[in-house]
Motif scaffolding. Structure first.
Motif, PDB file in Angstrom:
ATOM      1  N   GLY A  27       0.805  -1.220   0.000  1.00 36.31           N
ATOM      2  CA  GLY A  27       0.000   0.000   0.000  1.00 36.31           C
ATOM      3  C   GLY A  27       0.837   1.269   0.000  1.00 36.31           C
ATOM      4  O   GLY A  27       0.301   2.358   0.214  1.00 36.31           O
ATOM      5  N   ASN A  28       2.175   1.105  -0.197  1.00 33.10           N
ATOM      6  CA  ASN A  28       3.091   2.256  -0.258  1.00 33.10           C
ATOM      7  C   ASN A  28       3.094   3.070   1.032  1.00 33.10           C
ATOM      8  O   ASN A  28       3.332   4.280   1.024  1.00 33.10           O
ATOM      9  N   ARG A  29       2.821   2.401   2.127  1.00 33.62           N
ATOM     10  CA  ARG A  29       2.853   3.091   3.419  1.00 33.62           C
ATOM     11  C   ARG A  29       4.215   2.935   4.099  1.00 33.62           C
ATOM     12  O   ARG A  29       4.521   3.648   5.041  1.00 33.62           O
ATOM     13  N   ILE A  30       4.995   1.968   3.651  1.00 28.71           N
ATOM     14  CA  ILE A  30       6.401   1.864   4.011  1.00 28.71           C
ATOM     15  C   ILE A  30       7.168   1.570   2.727  1.00 28.71           C
ATOM     16  O   ILE A  30       6.599   1.036   1.756  1.00 28.71           O
ATOM     17  N   GLY A  31       8.444   1.931   2.713  1.00 31.46           N
ATOM     18  CA  GLY A  31       9.253   1.717   1.512  1.00 31.46           C
ATOM     19  C   GLY A  31      10.450   0.816   1.798  1.00 31.46           C
ATOM     20  O   GLY A  31      10.677   0.366   2.934  1.00 31.46           O
ATOM     21  N   LEU A  32      11.237   0.552   0.766  1.00 29.44           N
ATOM     22  CA  LEU A  32      12.392  -0.334   0.914  1.00 29.44           C
ATOM     23  C   LEU A  32      13.441   0.245   1.856  1.00 29.44           C
ATOM     24  O   LEU A  32      14.242  -0.490   2.437  1.00 29.44           O
ATOM     25  N   ASP A  33      13.445   1.566   2.021  1.00 26.33           N
ATOM     26  CA  ASP A  33      14.425   2.186   2.918  1.00 26.33           C
ATOM     27  C   ASP A  33      13.892   2.361   4.330  1.00 26.33           C
ATOM     28  O   ASP A  33      14.586   2.883   5.200  1.00 26.33           O
ATOM     29  N   THR A  34      12.651   1.968   4.562  1.00 28.81           N
ATOM     30  CA  THR A  34      12.080   2.085   5.913  1.00 28.81           C
ATOM     31  C   THR A  34      12.816   1.146   6.855  1.00 28.81           C
ATOM     32  O   THR A  34      13.037  -0.034   6.536  1.00 28.81           O
ATOM     33  N   LEU A  35      13.208   1.619   8.010  1.00 28.80           N
ATOM     34  CA  LEU A  35      13.917   0.794   8.997  1.00 28.80           C
ATOM     35  C   LEU A  35      12.922  -0.109   9.710  1.00 28.80           C
ATOM     36  O   LEU A  35      11.859   0.338  10.153  1.00 28.80           O
ATOM     37  N   VAL A  36      13.305  -1.390   9.813  1.00 29.85           N
ATOM     38  CA  VAL A  36      12.443  -2.384  10.462  1.00 29.85           C
ATOM     39  C   VAL A  36      13.279  -3.189  11.441  1.00 29.85           C
ATOM     40  O   VAL A  36      14.517  -3.230  11.363  1.00 29.85           O
ATOM     41  N   TRP A  37      12.563  -3.880  12.330  1.00 38.58           N
ATOM     42  CA  TRP A  37      13.258  -4.729  13.309  1.00 38.58           C
ATOM     43  C   TRP A  37      12.299  -5.776  13.808  1.00 38.58           C
ATOM     44  O   TRP A  37      11.079  -5.558  13.887  1.00 38.58           O
ATOM     45  N   ARG A  38      12.818  -6.946  14.125  1.00 38.31           N
ATOM     46  CA  ARG A  38      12.102  -8.008  14.821  1.00 38.31           C
ATOM     47  C   ARG A  38      13.063  -8.641  15.800  1.00 38.31           C
ATOM     48  O   ARG A  38      14.294  -8.471  15.706  1.00 38.31           O
ATOM     49  N   GLU A  39      12.550  -9.381  16.737  1.00 34.85           N
ATOM     50  CA  GLU A  39      13.417 -10.059  17.693  1.00 34.85           C
ATOM     51  C   GLU A  39      14.307 -11.045  16.948  1.00 34.85           C
ATOM     52  O   GLU A  39      13.839 -11.829  16.122  1.00 34.85           O
ATOM     53  N   GLY A  40      15.580 -11.002  17.226  1.00 29.57           N
ATOM     54  CA  GLY A  40      16.553 -11.859  16.544  1.00 29.57           C
ATOM     55  C   GLY A  40      17.459 -11.095  15.616  1.00 29.57           C
ATOM     56  O   GLY A  40      18.550 -11.569  15.285  1.00 29.57           O
ATOM     57  N   LEU A  41      17.007  -9.923  15.143  1.00 34.20           N
ATOM     58  CA  LEU A  41      17.876  -9.100  14.307  1.00 34.20           C
ATOM     59  C   LEU A  41      18.870  -8.366  15.191  1.00 34.20           C
ATOM     60  O   LEU A  41      18.517  -7.878  16.273  1.00 34.20           O
ATOM     61  N   PRO A  42      20.095  -8.232  14.749  1.00 31.68           N
ATOM     62  CA  PRO A  42      21.116  -7.570  15.587  1.00 31.68           C
ATOM     63  C   PRO A  42      20.898  -6.072  15.695  1.00 31.68           C
ATOM     64  O   PRO A  42      21.358  -5.446  16.629  1.00 31.68           O
ATOM     65  N   ALA A  43      20.213  -5.486  14.718  1.00 36.44           N
ATOM     66  CA  ALA A  43      19.999  -4.037  14.728  1.00 36.44           C
ATOM     67  C   ALA A  43      18.860  -3.711  13.773  1.00 36.44           C
ATOM     68  O   ALA A  43      18.336  -4.576  13.066  1.00 36.44           O
ATOM     69  N   TRP A  44      18.425  -2.444  13.793  1.00 37.92           N
ATOM     70  CA  TRP A  44      17.437  -1.993  12.820  1.00 37.92           C
ATOM     71  C   TRP A  44      17.990  -2.164  11.411  1.00 37.92           C
ATOM     72  O   TRP A  44      19.160  -1.868  11.150  1.00 37.92           O
ATOM     73  N   GLN A  45      17.144  -2.633  10.507  1.00 39.06           N
ATOM     74  CA  GLN A  45      17.572  -2.900   9.133  1.00 39.06           C
ATOM     75  C   GLN A  45      16.612  -2.215   8.166  1.00 39.06           C
ATOM     76  O   GLN A  45      15.418  -2.105   8.439  1.00 39.06           O
ATOM     77  N   PRO A  46      17.124  -1.780   7.012  1.00 40.65           N
ATOM     78  CA  PRO A  46      16.194  -1.324   5.969  1.00 40.65           C
ATOM     79  C   PRO A  46      15.341  -2.491   5.497  1.00 40.65           C
ATOM     80  O   PRO A  46      15.782  -3.639   5.481  1.00 40.65           O
ATOM     81  N   LEU A  47      14.150  -2.172   5.098  1.00 38.38           N
ATOM     82  CA  LEU A  47      13.219  -3.216   4.674  1.00 38.38           C
ATOM     83  C   LEU A  47      13.776  -4.042   3.527  1.00 38.38           C
ATOM     84  O   LEU A  47      13.498  -5.237   3.403  1.00 38.38           O
ATOM     85  N   ARG A  48      14.614  -3.429   2.687  1.00 41.40           N
ATOM     86  CA  ARG A  48      15.138  -4.139   1.513  1.00 41.40           C
ATOM     87  C   ARG A  48      15.950  -5.353   1.907  1.00 41.40           C
ATOM     88  O   ARG A  48      16.104  -6.283   1.125  1.00 41.40           O
ATOM     89  N   THR A  49      16.519  -5.372   3.149  1.00 37.07           N
ATOM     90  CA  THR A  49      17.383  -6.492   3.550  1.00 37.07           C
ATOM     91  C   THR A  49      16.570  -7.694   3.999  1.00 37.07           C
ATOM     92  O   THR A  49      17.128  -8.777   4.181  1.00 37.07           O
ATOM     93  N   VAL A  50      15.225  -7.521   4.226  1.00 30.91           N
ATOM     94  CA  VAL A  50      14.423  -8.654   4.718  1.00 30.91           C
ATOM     95  C   VAL A  50      13.228  -8.916   3.807  1.00 30.91           C
ATOM     96  O   VAL A  50      12.271  -9.565   4.227  1.00 30.91           O
ATOM     97  N   VAL A  51      13.305  -8.426   2.563  1.00 28.21           N
ATOM     98  CA  VAL A  51      12.154  -8.612   1.680  1.00 28.21           C
ATOM     99  C   VAL A  51      11.887 -10.078   1.393  1.00 28.21           C
ATOM    100  O   VAL A  51      10.741 -10.506   1.243  1.00 28.21           O
ATOM    101  N   GLU A  52      12.968 -10.889   1.271  1.00 33.08           N
ATOM    102  CA  GLU A  52      12.761 -12.302   0.996  1.00 33.08           C
ATOM    103  C   GLU A  52      12.073 -12.977   2.172  1.00 33.08           C
ATOM    104  O   GLU A  52      11.198 -13.824   1.994  1.00 33.08           O
ATOM    105  N   GLU A  53      12.479 -12.616   3.371  1.00 33.69           N
ATOM    106  CA  GLU A  53      11.853 -13.209   4.567  1.00 33.69           C
ATOM    107  C   GLU A  53      10.368 -12.859   4.643  1.00 33.69           C
ATOM    108  O   GLU A  53       9.540 -13.665   5.046  1.00 33.69           O
TER     109      GLU A  53
END
Length: 247
Positions: A27-53
């Motif tokens: 819905g274009n409410r977040i983009g590939l450069d939006t910072l995301v995080w979930r438990e288990g990630l070492p740090a905040w990541q851009p969305l582009r790094t977890v698109v496959e997941e």
């Protein structure tokens, strides 16, 4: 099921499910450069790094790594810290939050129902009052007039006996006949005895019942010696008179 957070300015939004993250991205409410995080990630990541997941359109990991500066690590299991407002992310917007509507309480429902009832009852009561009050006032006047007419009945017997005995109509000067103002306490300001133009004997009374609509009206009681019958009439309105005195 993983719970995700995404950055919006200097604050974090979440947790949301992976499916919700996909809906936000599509819905274009977040983009590939939006910072995301979930438990288990070492740090905040851009969305582009977890698109496959997340099952989104993949981008080359090398490109992602080259374009994104490293972020401080987050201890496992700890809540993510809000990212710096200087960190690059595009198109990130917070999920729209809609305030939950509270159901009306019992008191509020009662007030609503009571207000609606008043809107109906007030005009109805006003209409009923406009009809009932004049009718009640007329009834009150009729009752007072009827009481005054009834006060003359003993005089009818006295007049009839006098006519049959003396052969003429009585007057106020004859013995045993009351003075003209004798019946003021019974709604009559004046009572006269004598002979009418049709040669009938009788009584003329003036009403004074405390009602402006009838006070001052004349009431006549005529005795027909040939038929031994009394007739009642008045110059007042019929609706205030007893039935036997109406025209």
């Amino acid at each position: 099921m993983s719970e995700w957070f995404h950055a919006e300015g200097s604050r974090q939004v979440g947790p949301v499910s992976a499916e919700d993250m996909g809906e936000l991205f599509r819905g274009n409410r977040i983009g590939l450069d939006t910072l995301v995080w979930r438990e288990g990630l070492p740090a905040w990541q851009p969305l582009r790094t977890v698109v496959e997941e997340l099952g989104l359109t993949a981008v080359p990991a090398a490109t992602a790594a080259a374009n994104v500066p490293p972020l401080p690590p987050v201890p496992p299991g700890s809540p993510p810290a809000p990212p710096s407002s200087a960190a690059p992310y595009a198109g990130a917007r917070a999920l729209p939050m809609q305030a939950q509507k509270k159901p009306l309480s019992g008191c509020a429902m009662t007030a609503v129902i009571g207000g609606a009832a008043l809107l109906v009852l007030v005009p109805v009561c006003a209409i009923l009052a406009a009809i009932a009050l004049p009718a009640y006032n007329d009834y009150t006047i009729r009752a007072k007039v009827a009481h005054s007419v009834a006060a003359l009945q003993p005089l009818q017997v006295q007049v009839a006996e006098f006519v049959n005995r003396e052969g003429r109509c009585p007057t106020r000067a004859d013995p045993d006949f009351p003075a003209h103002d004798h019946y003021t306490g019974q709604g009559l300001s004046s009572v006269q005895f004598g002979q009418f133009e049709n040669d009938h004997c009788g009584i003329e009374a003036t009403l004074a019942v405390g009602e402006s609509k009838v006070d001052g009206d004349l009431l006549w009681q005529e005795y027909d010696p040939q038929a031994s019958r009394w007739e009642c009439s008045s110059d007042g309105a019929d609706k205030y008179l007893p039935v036997n005195c109406r025209d």
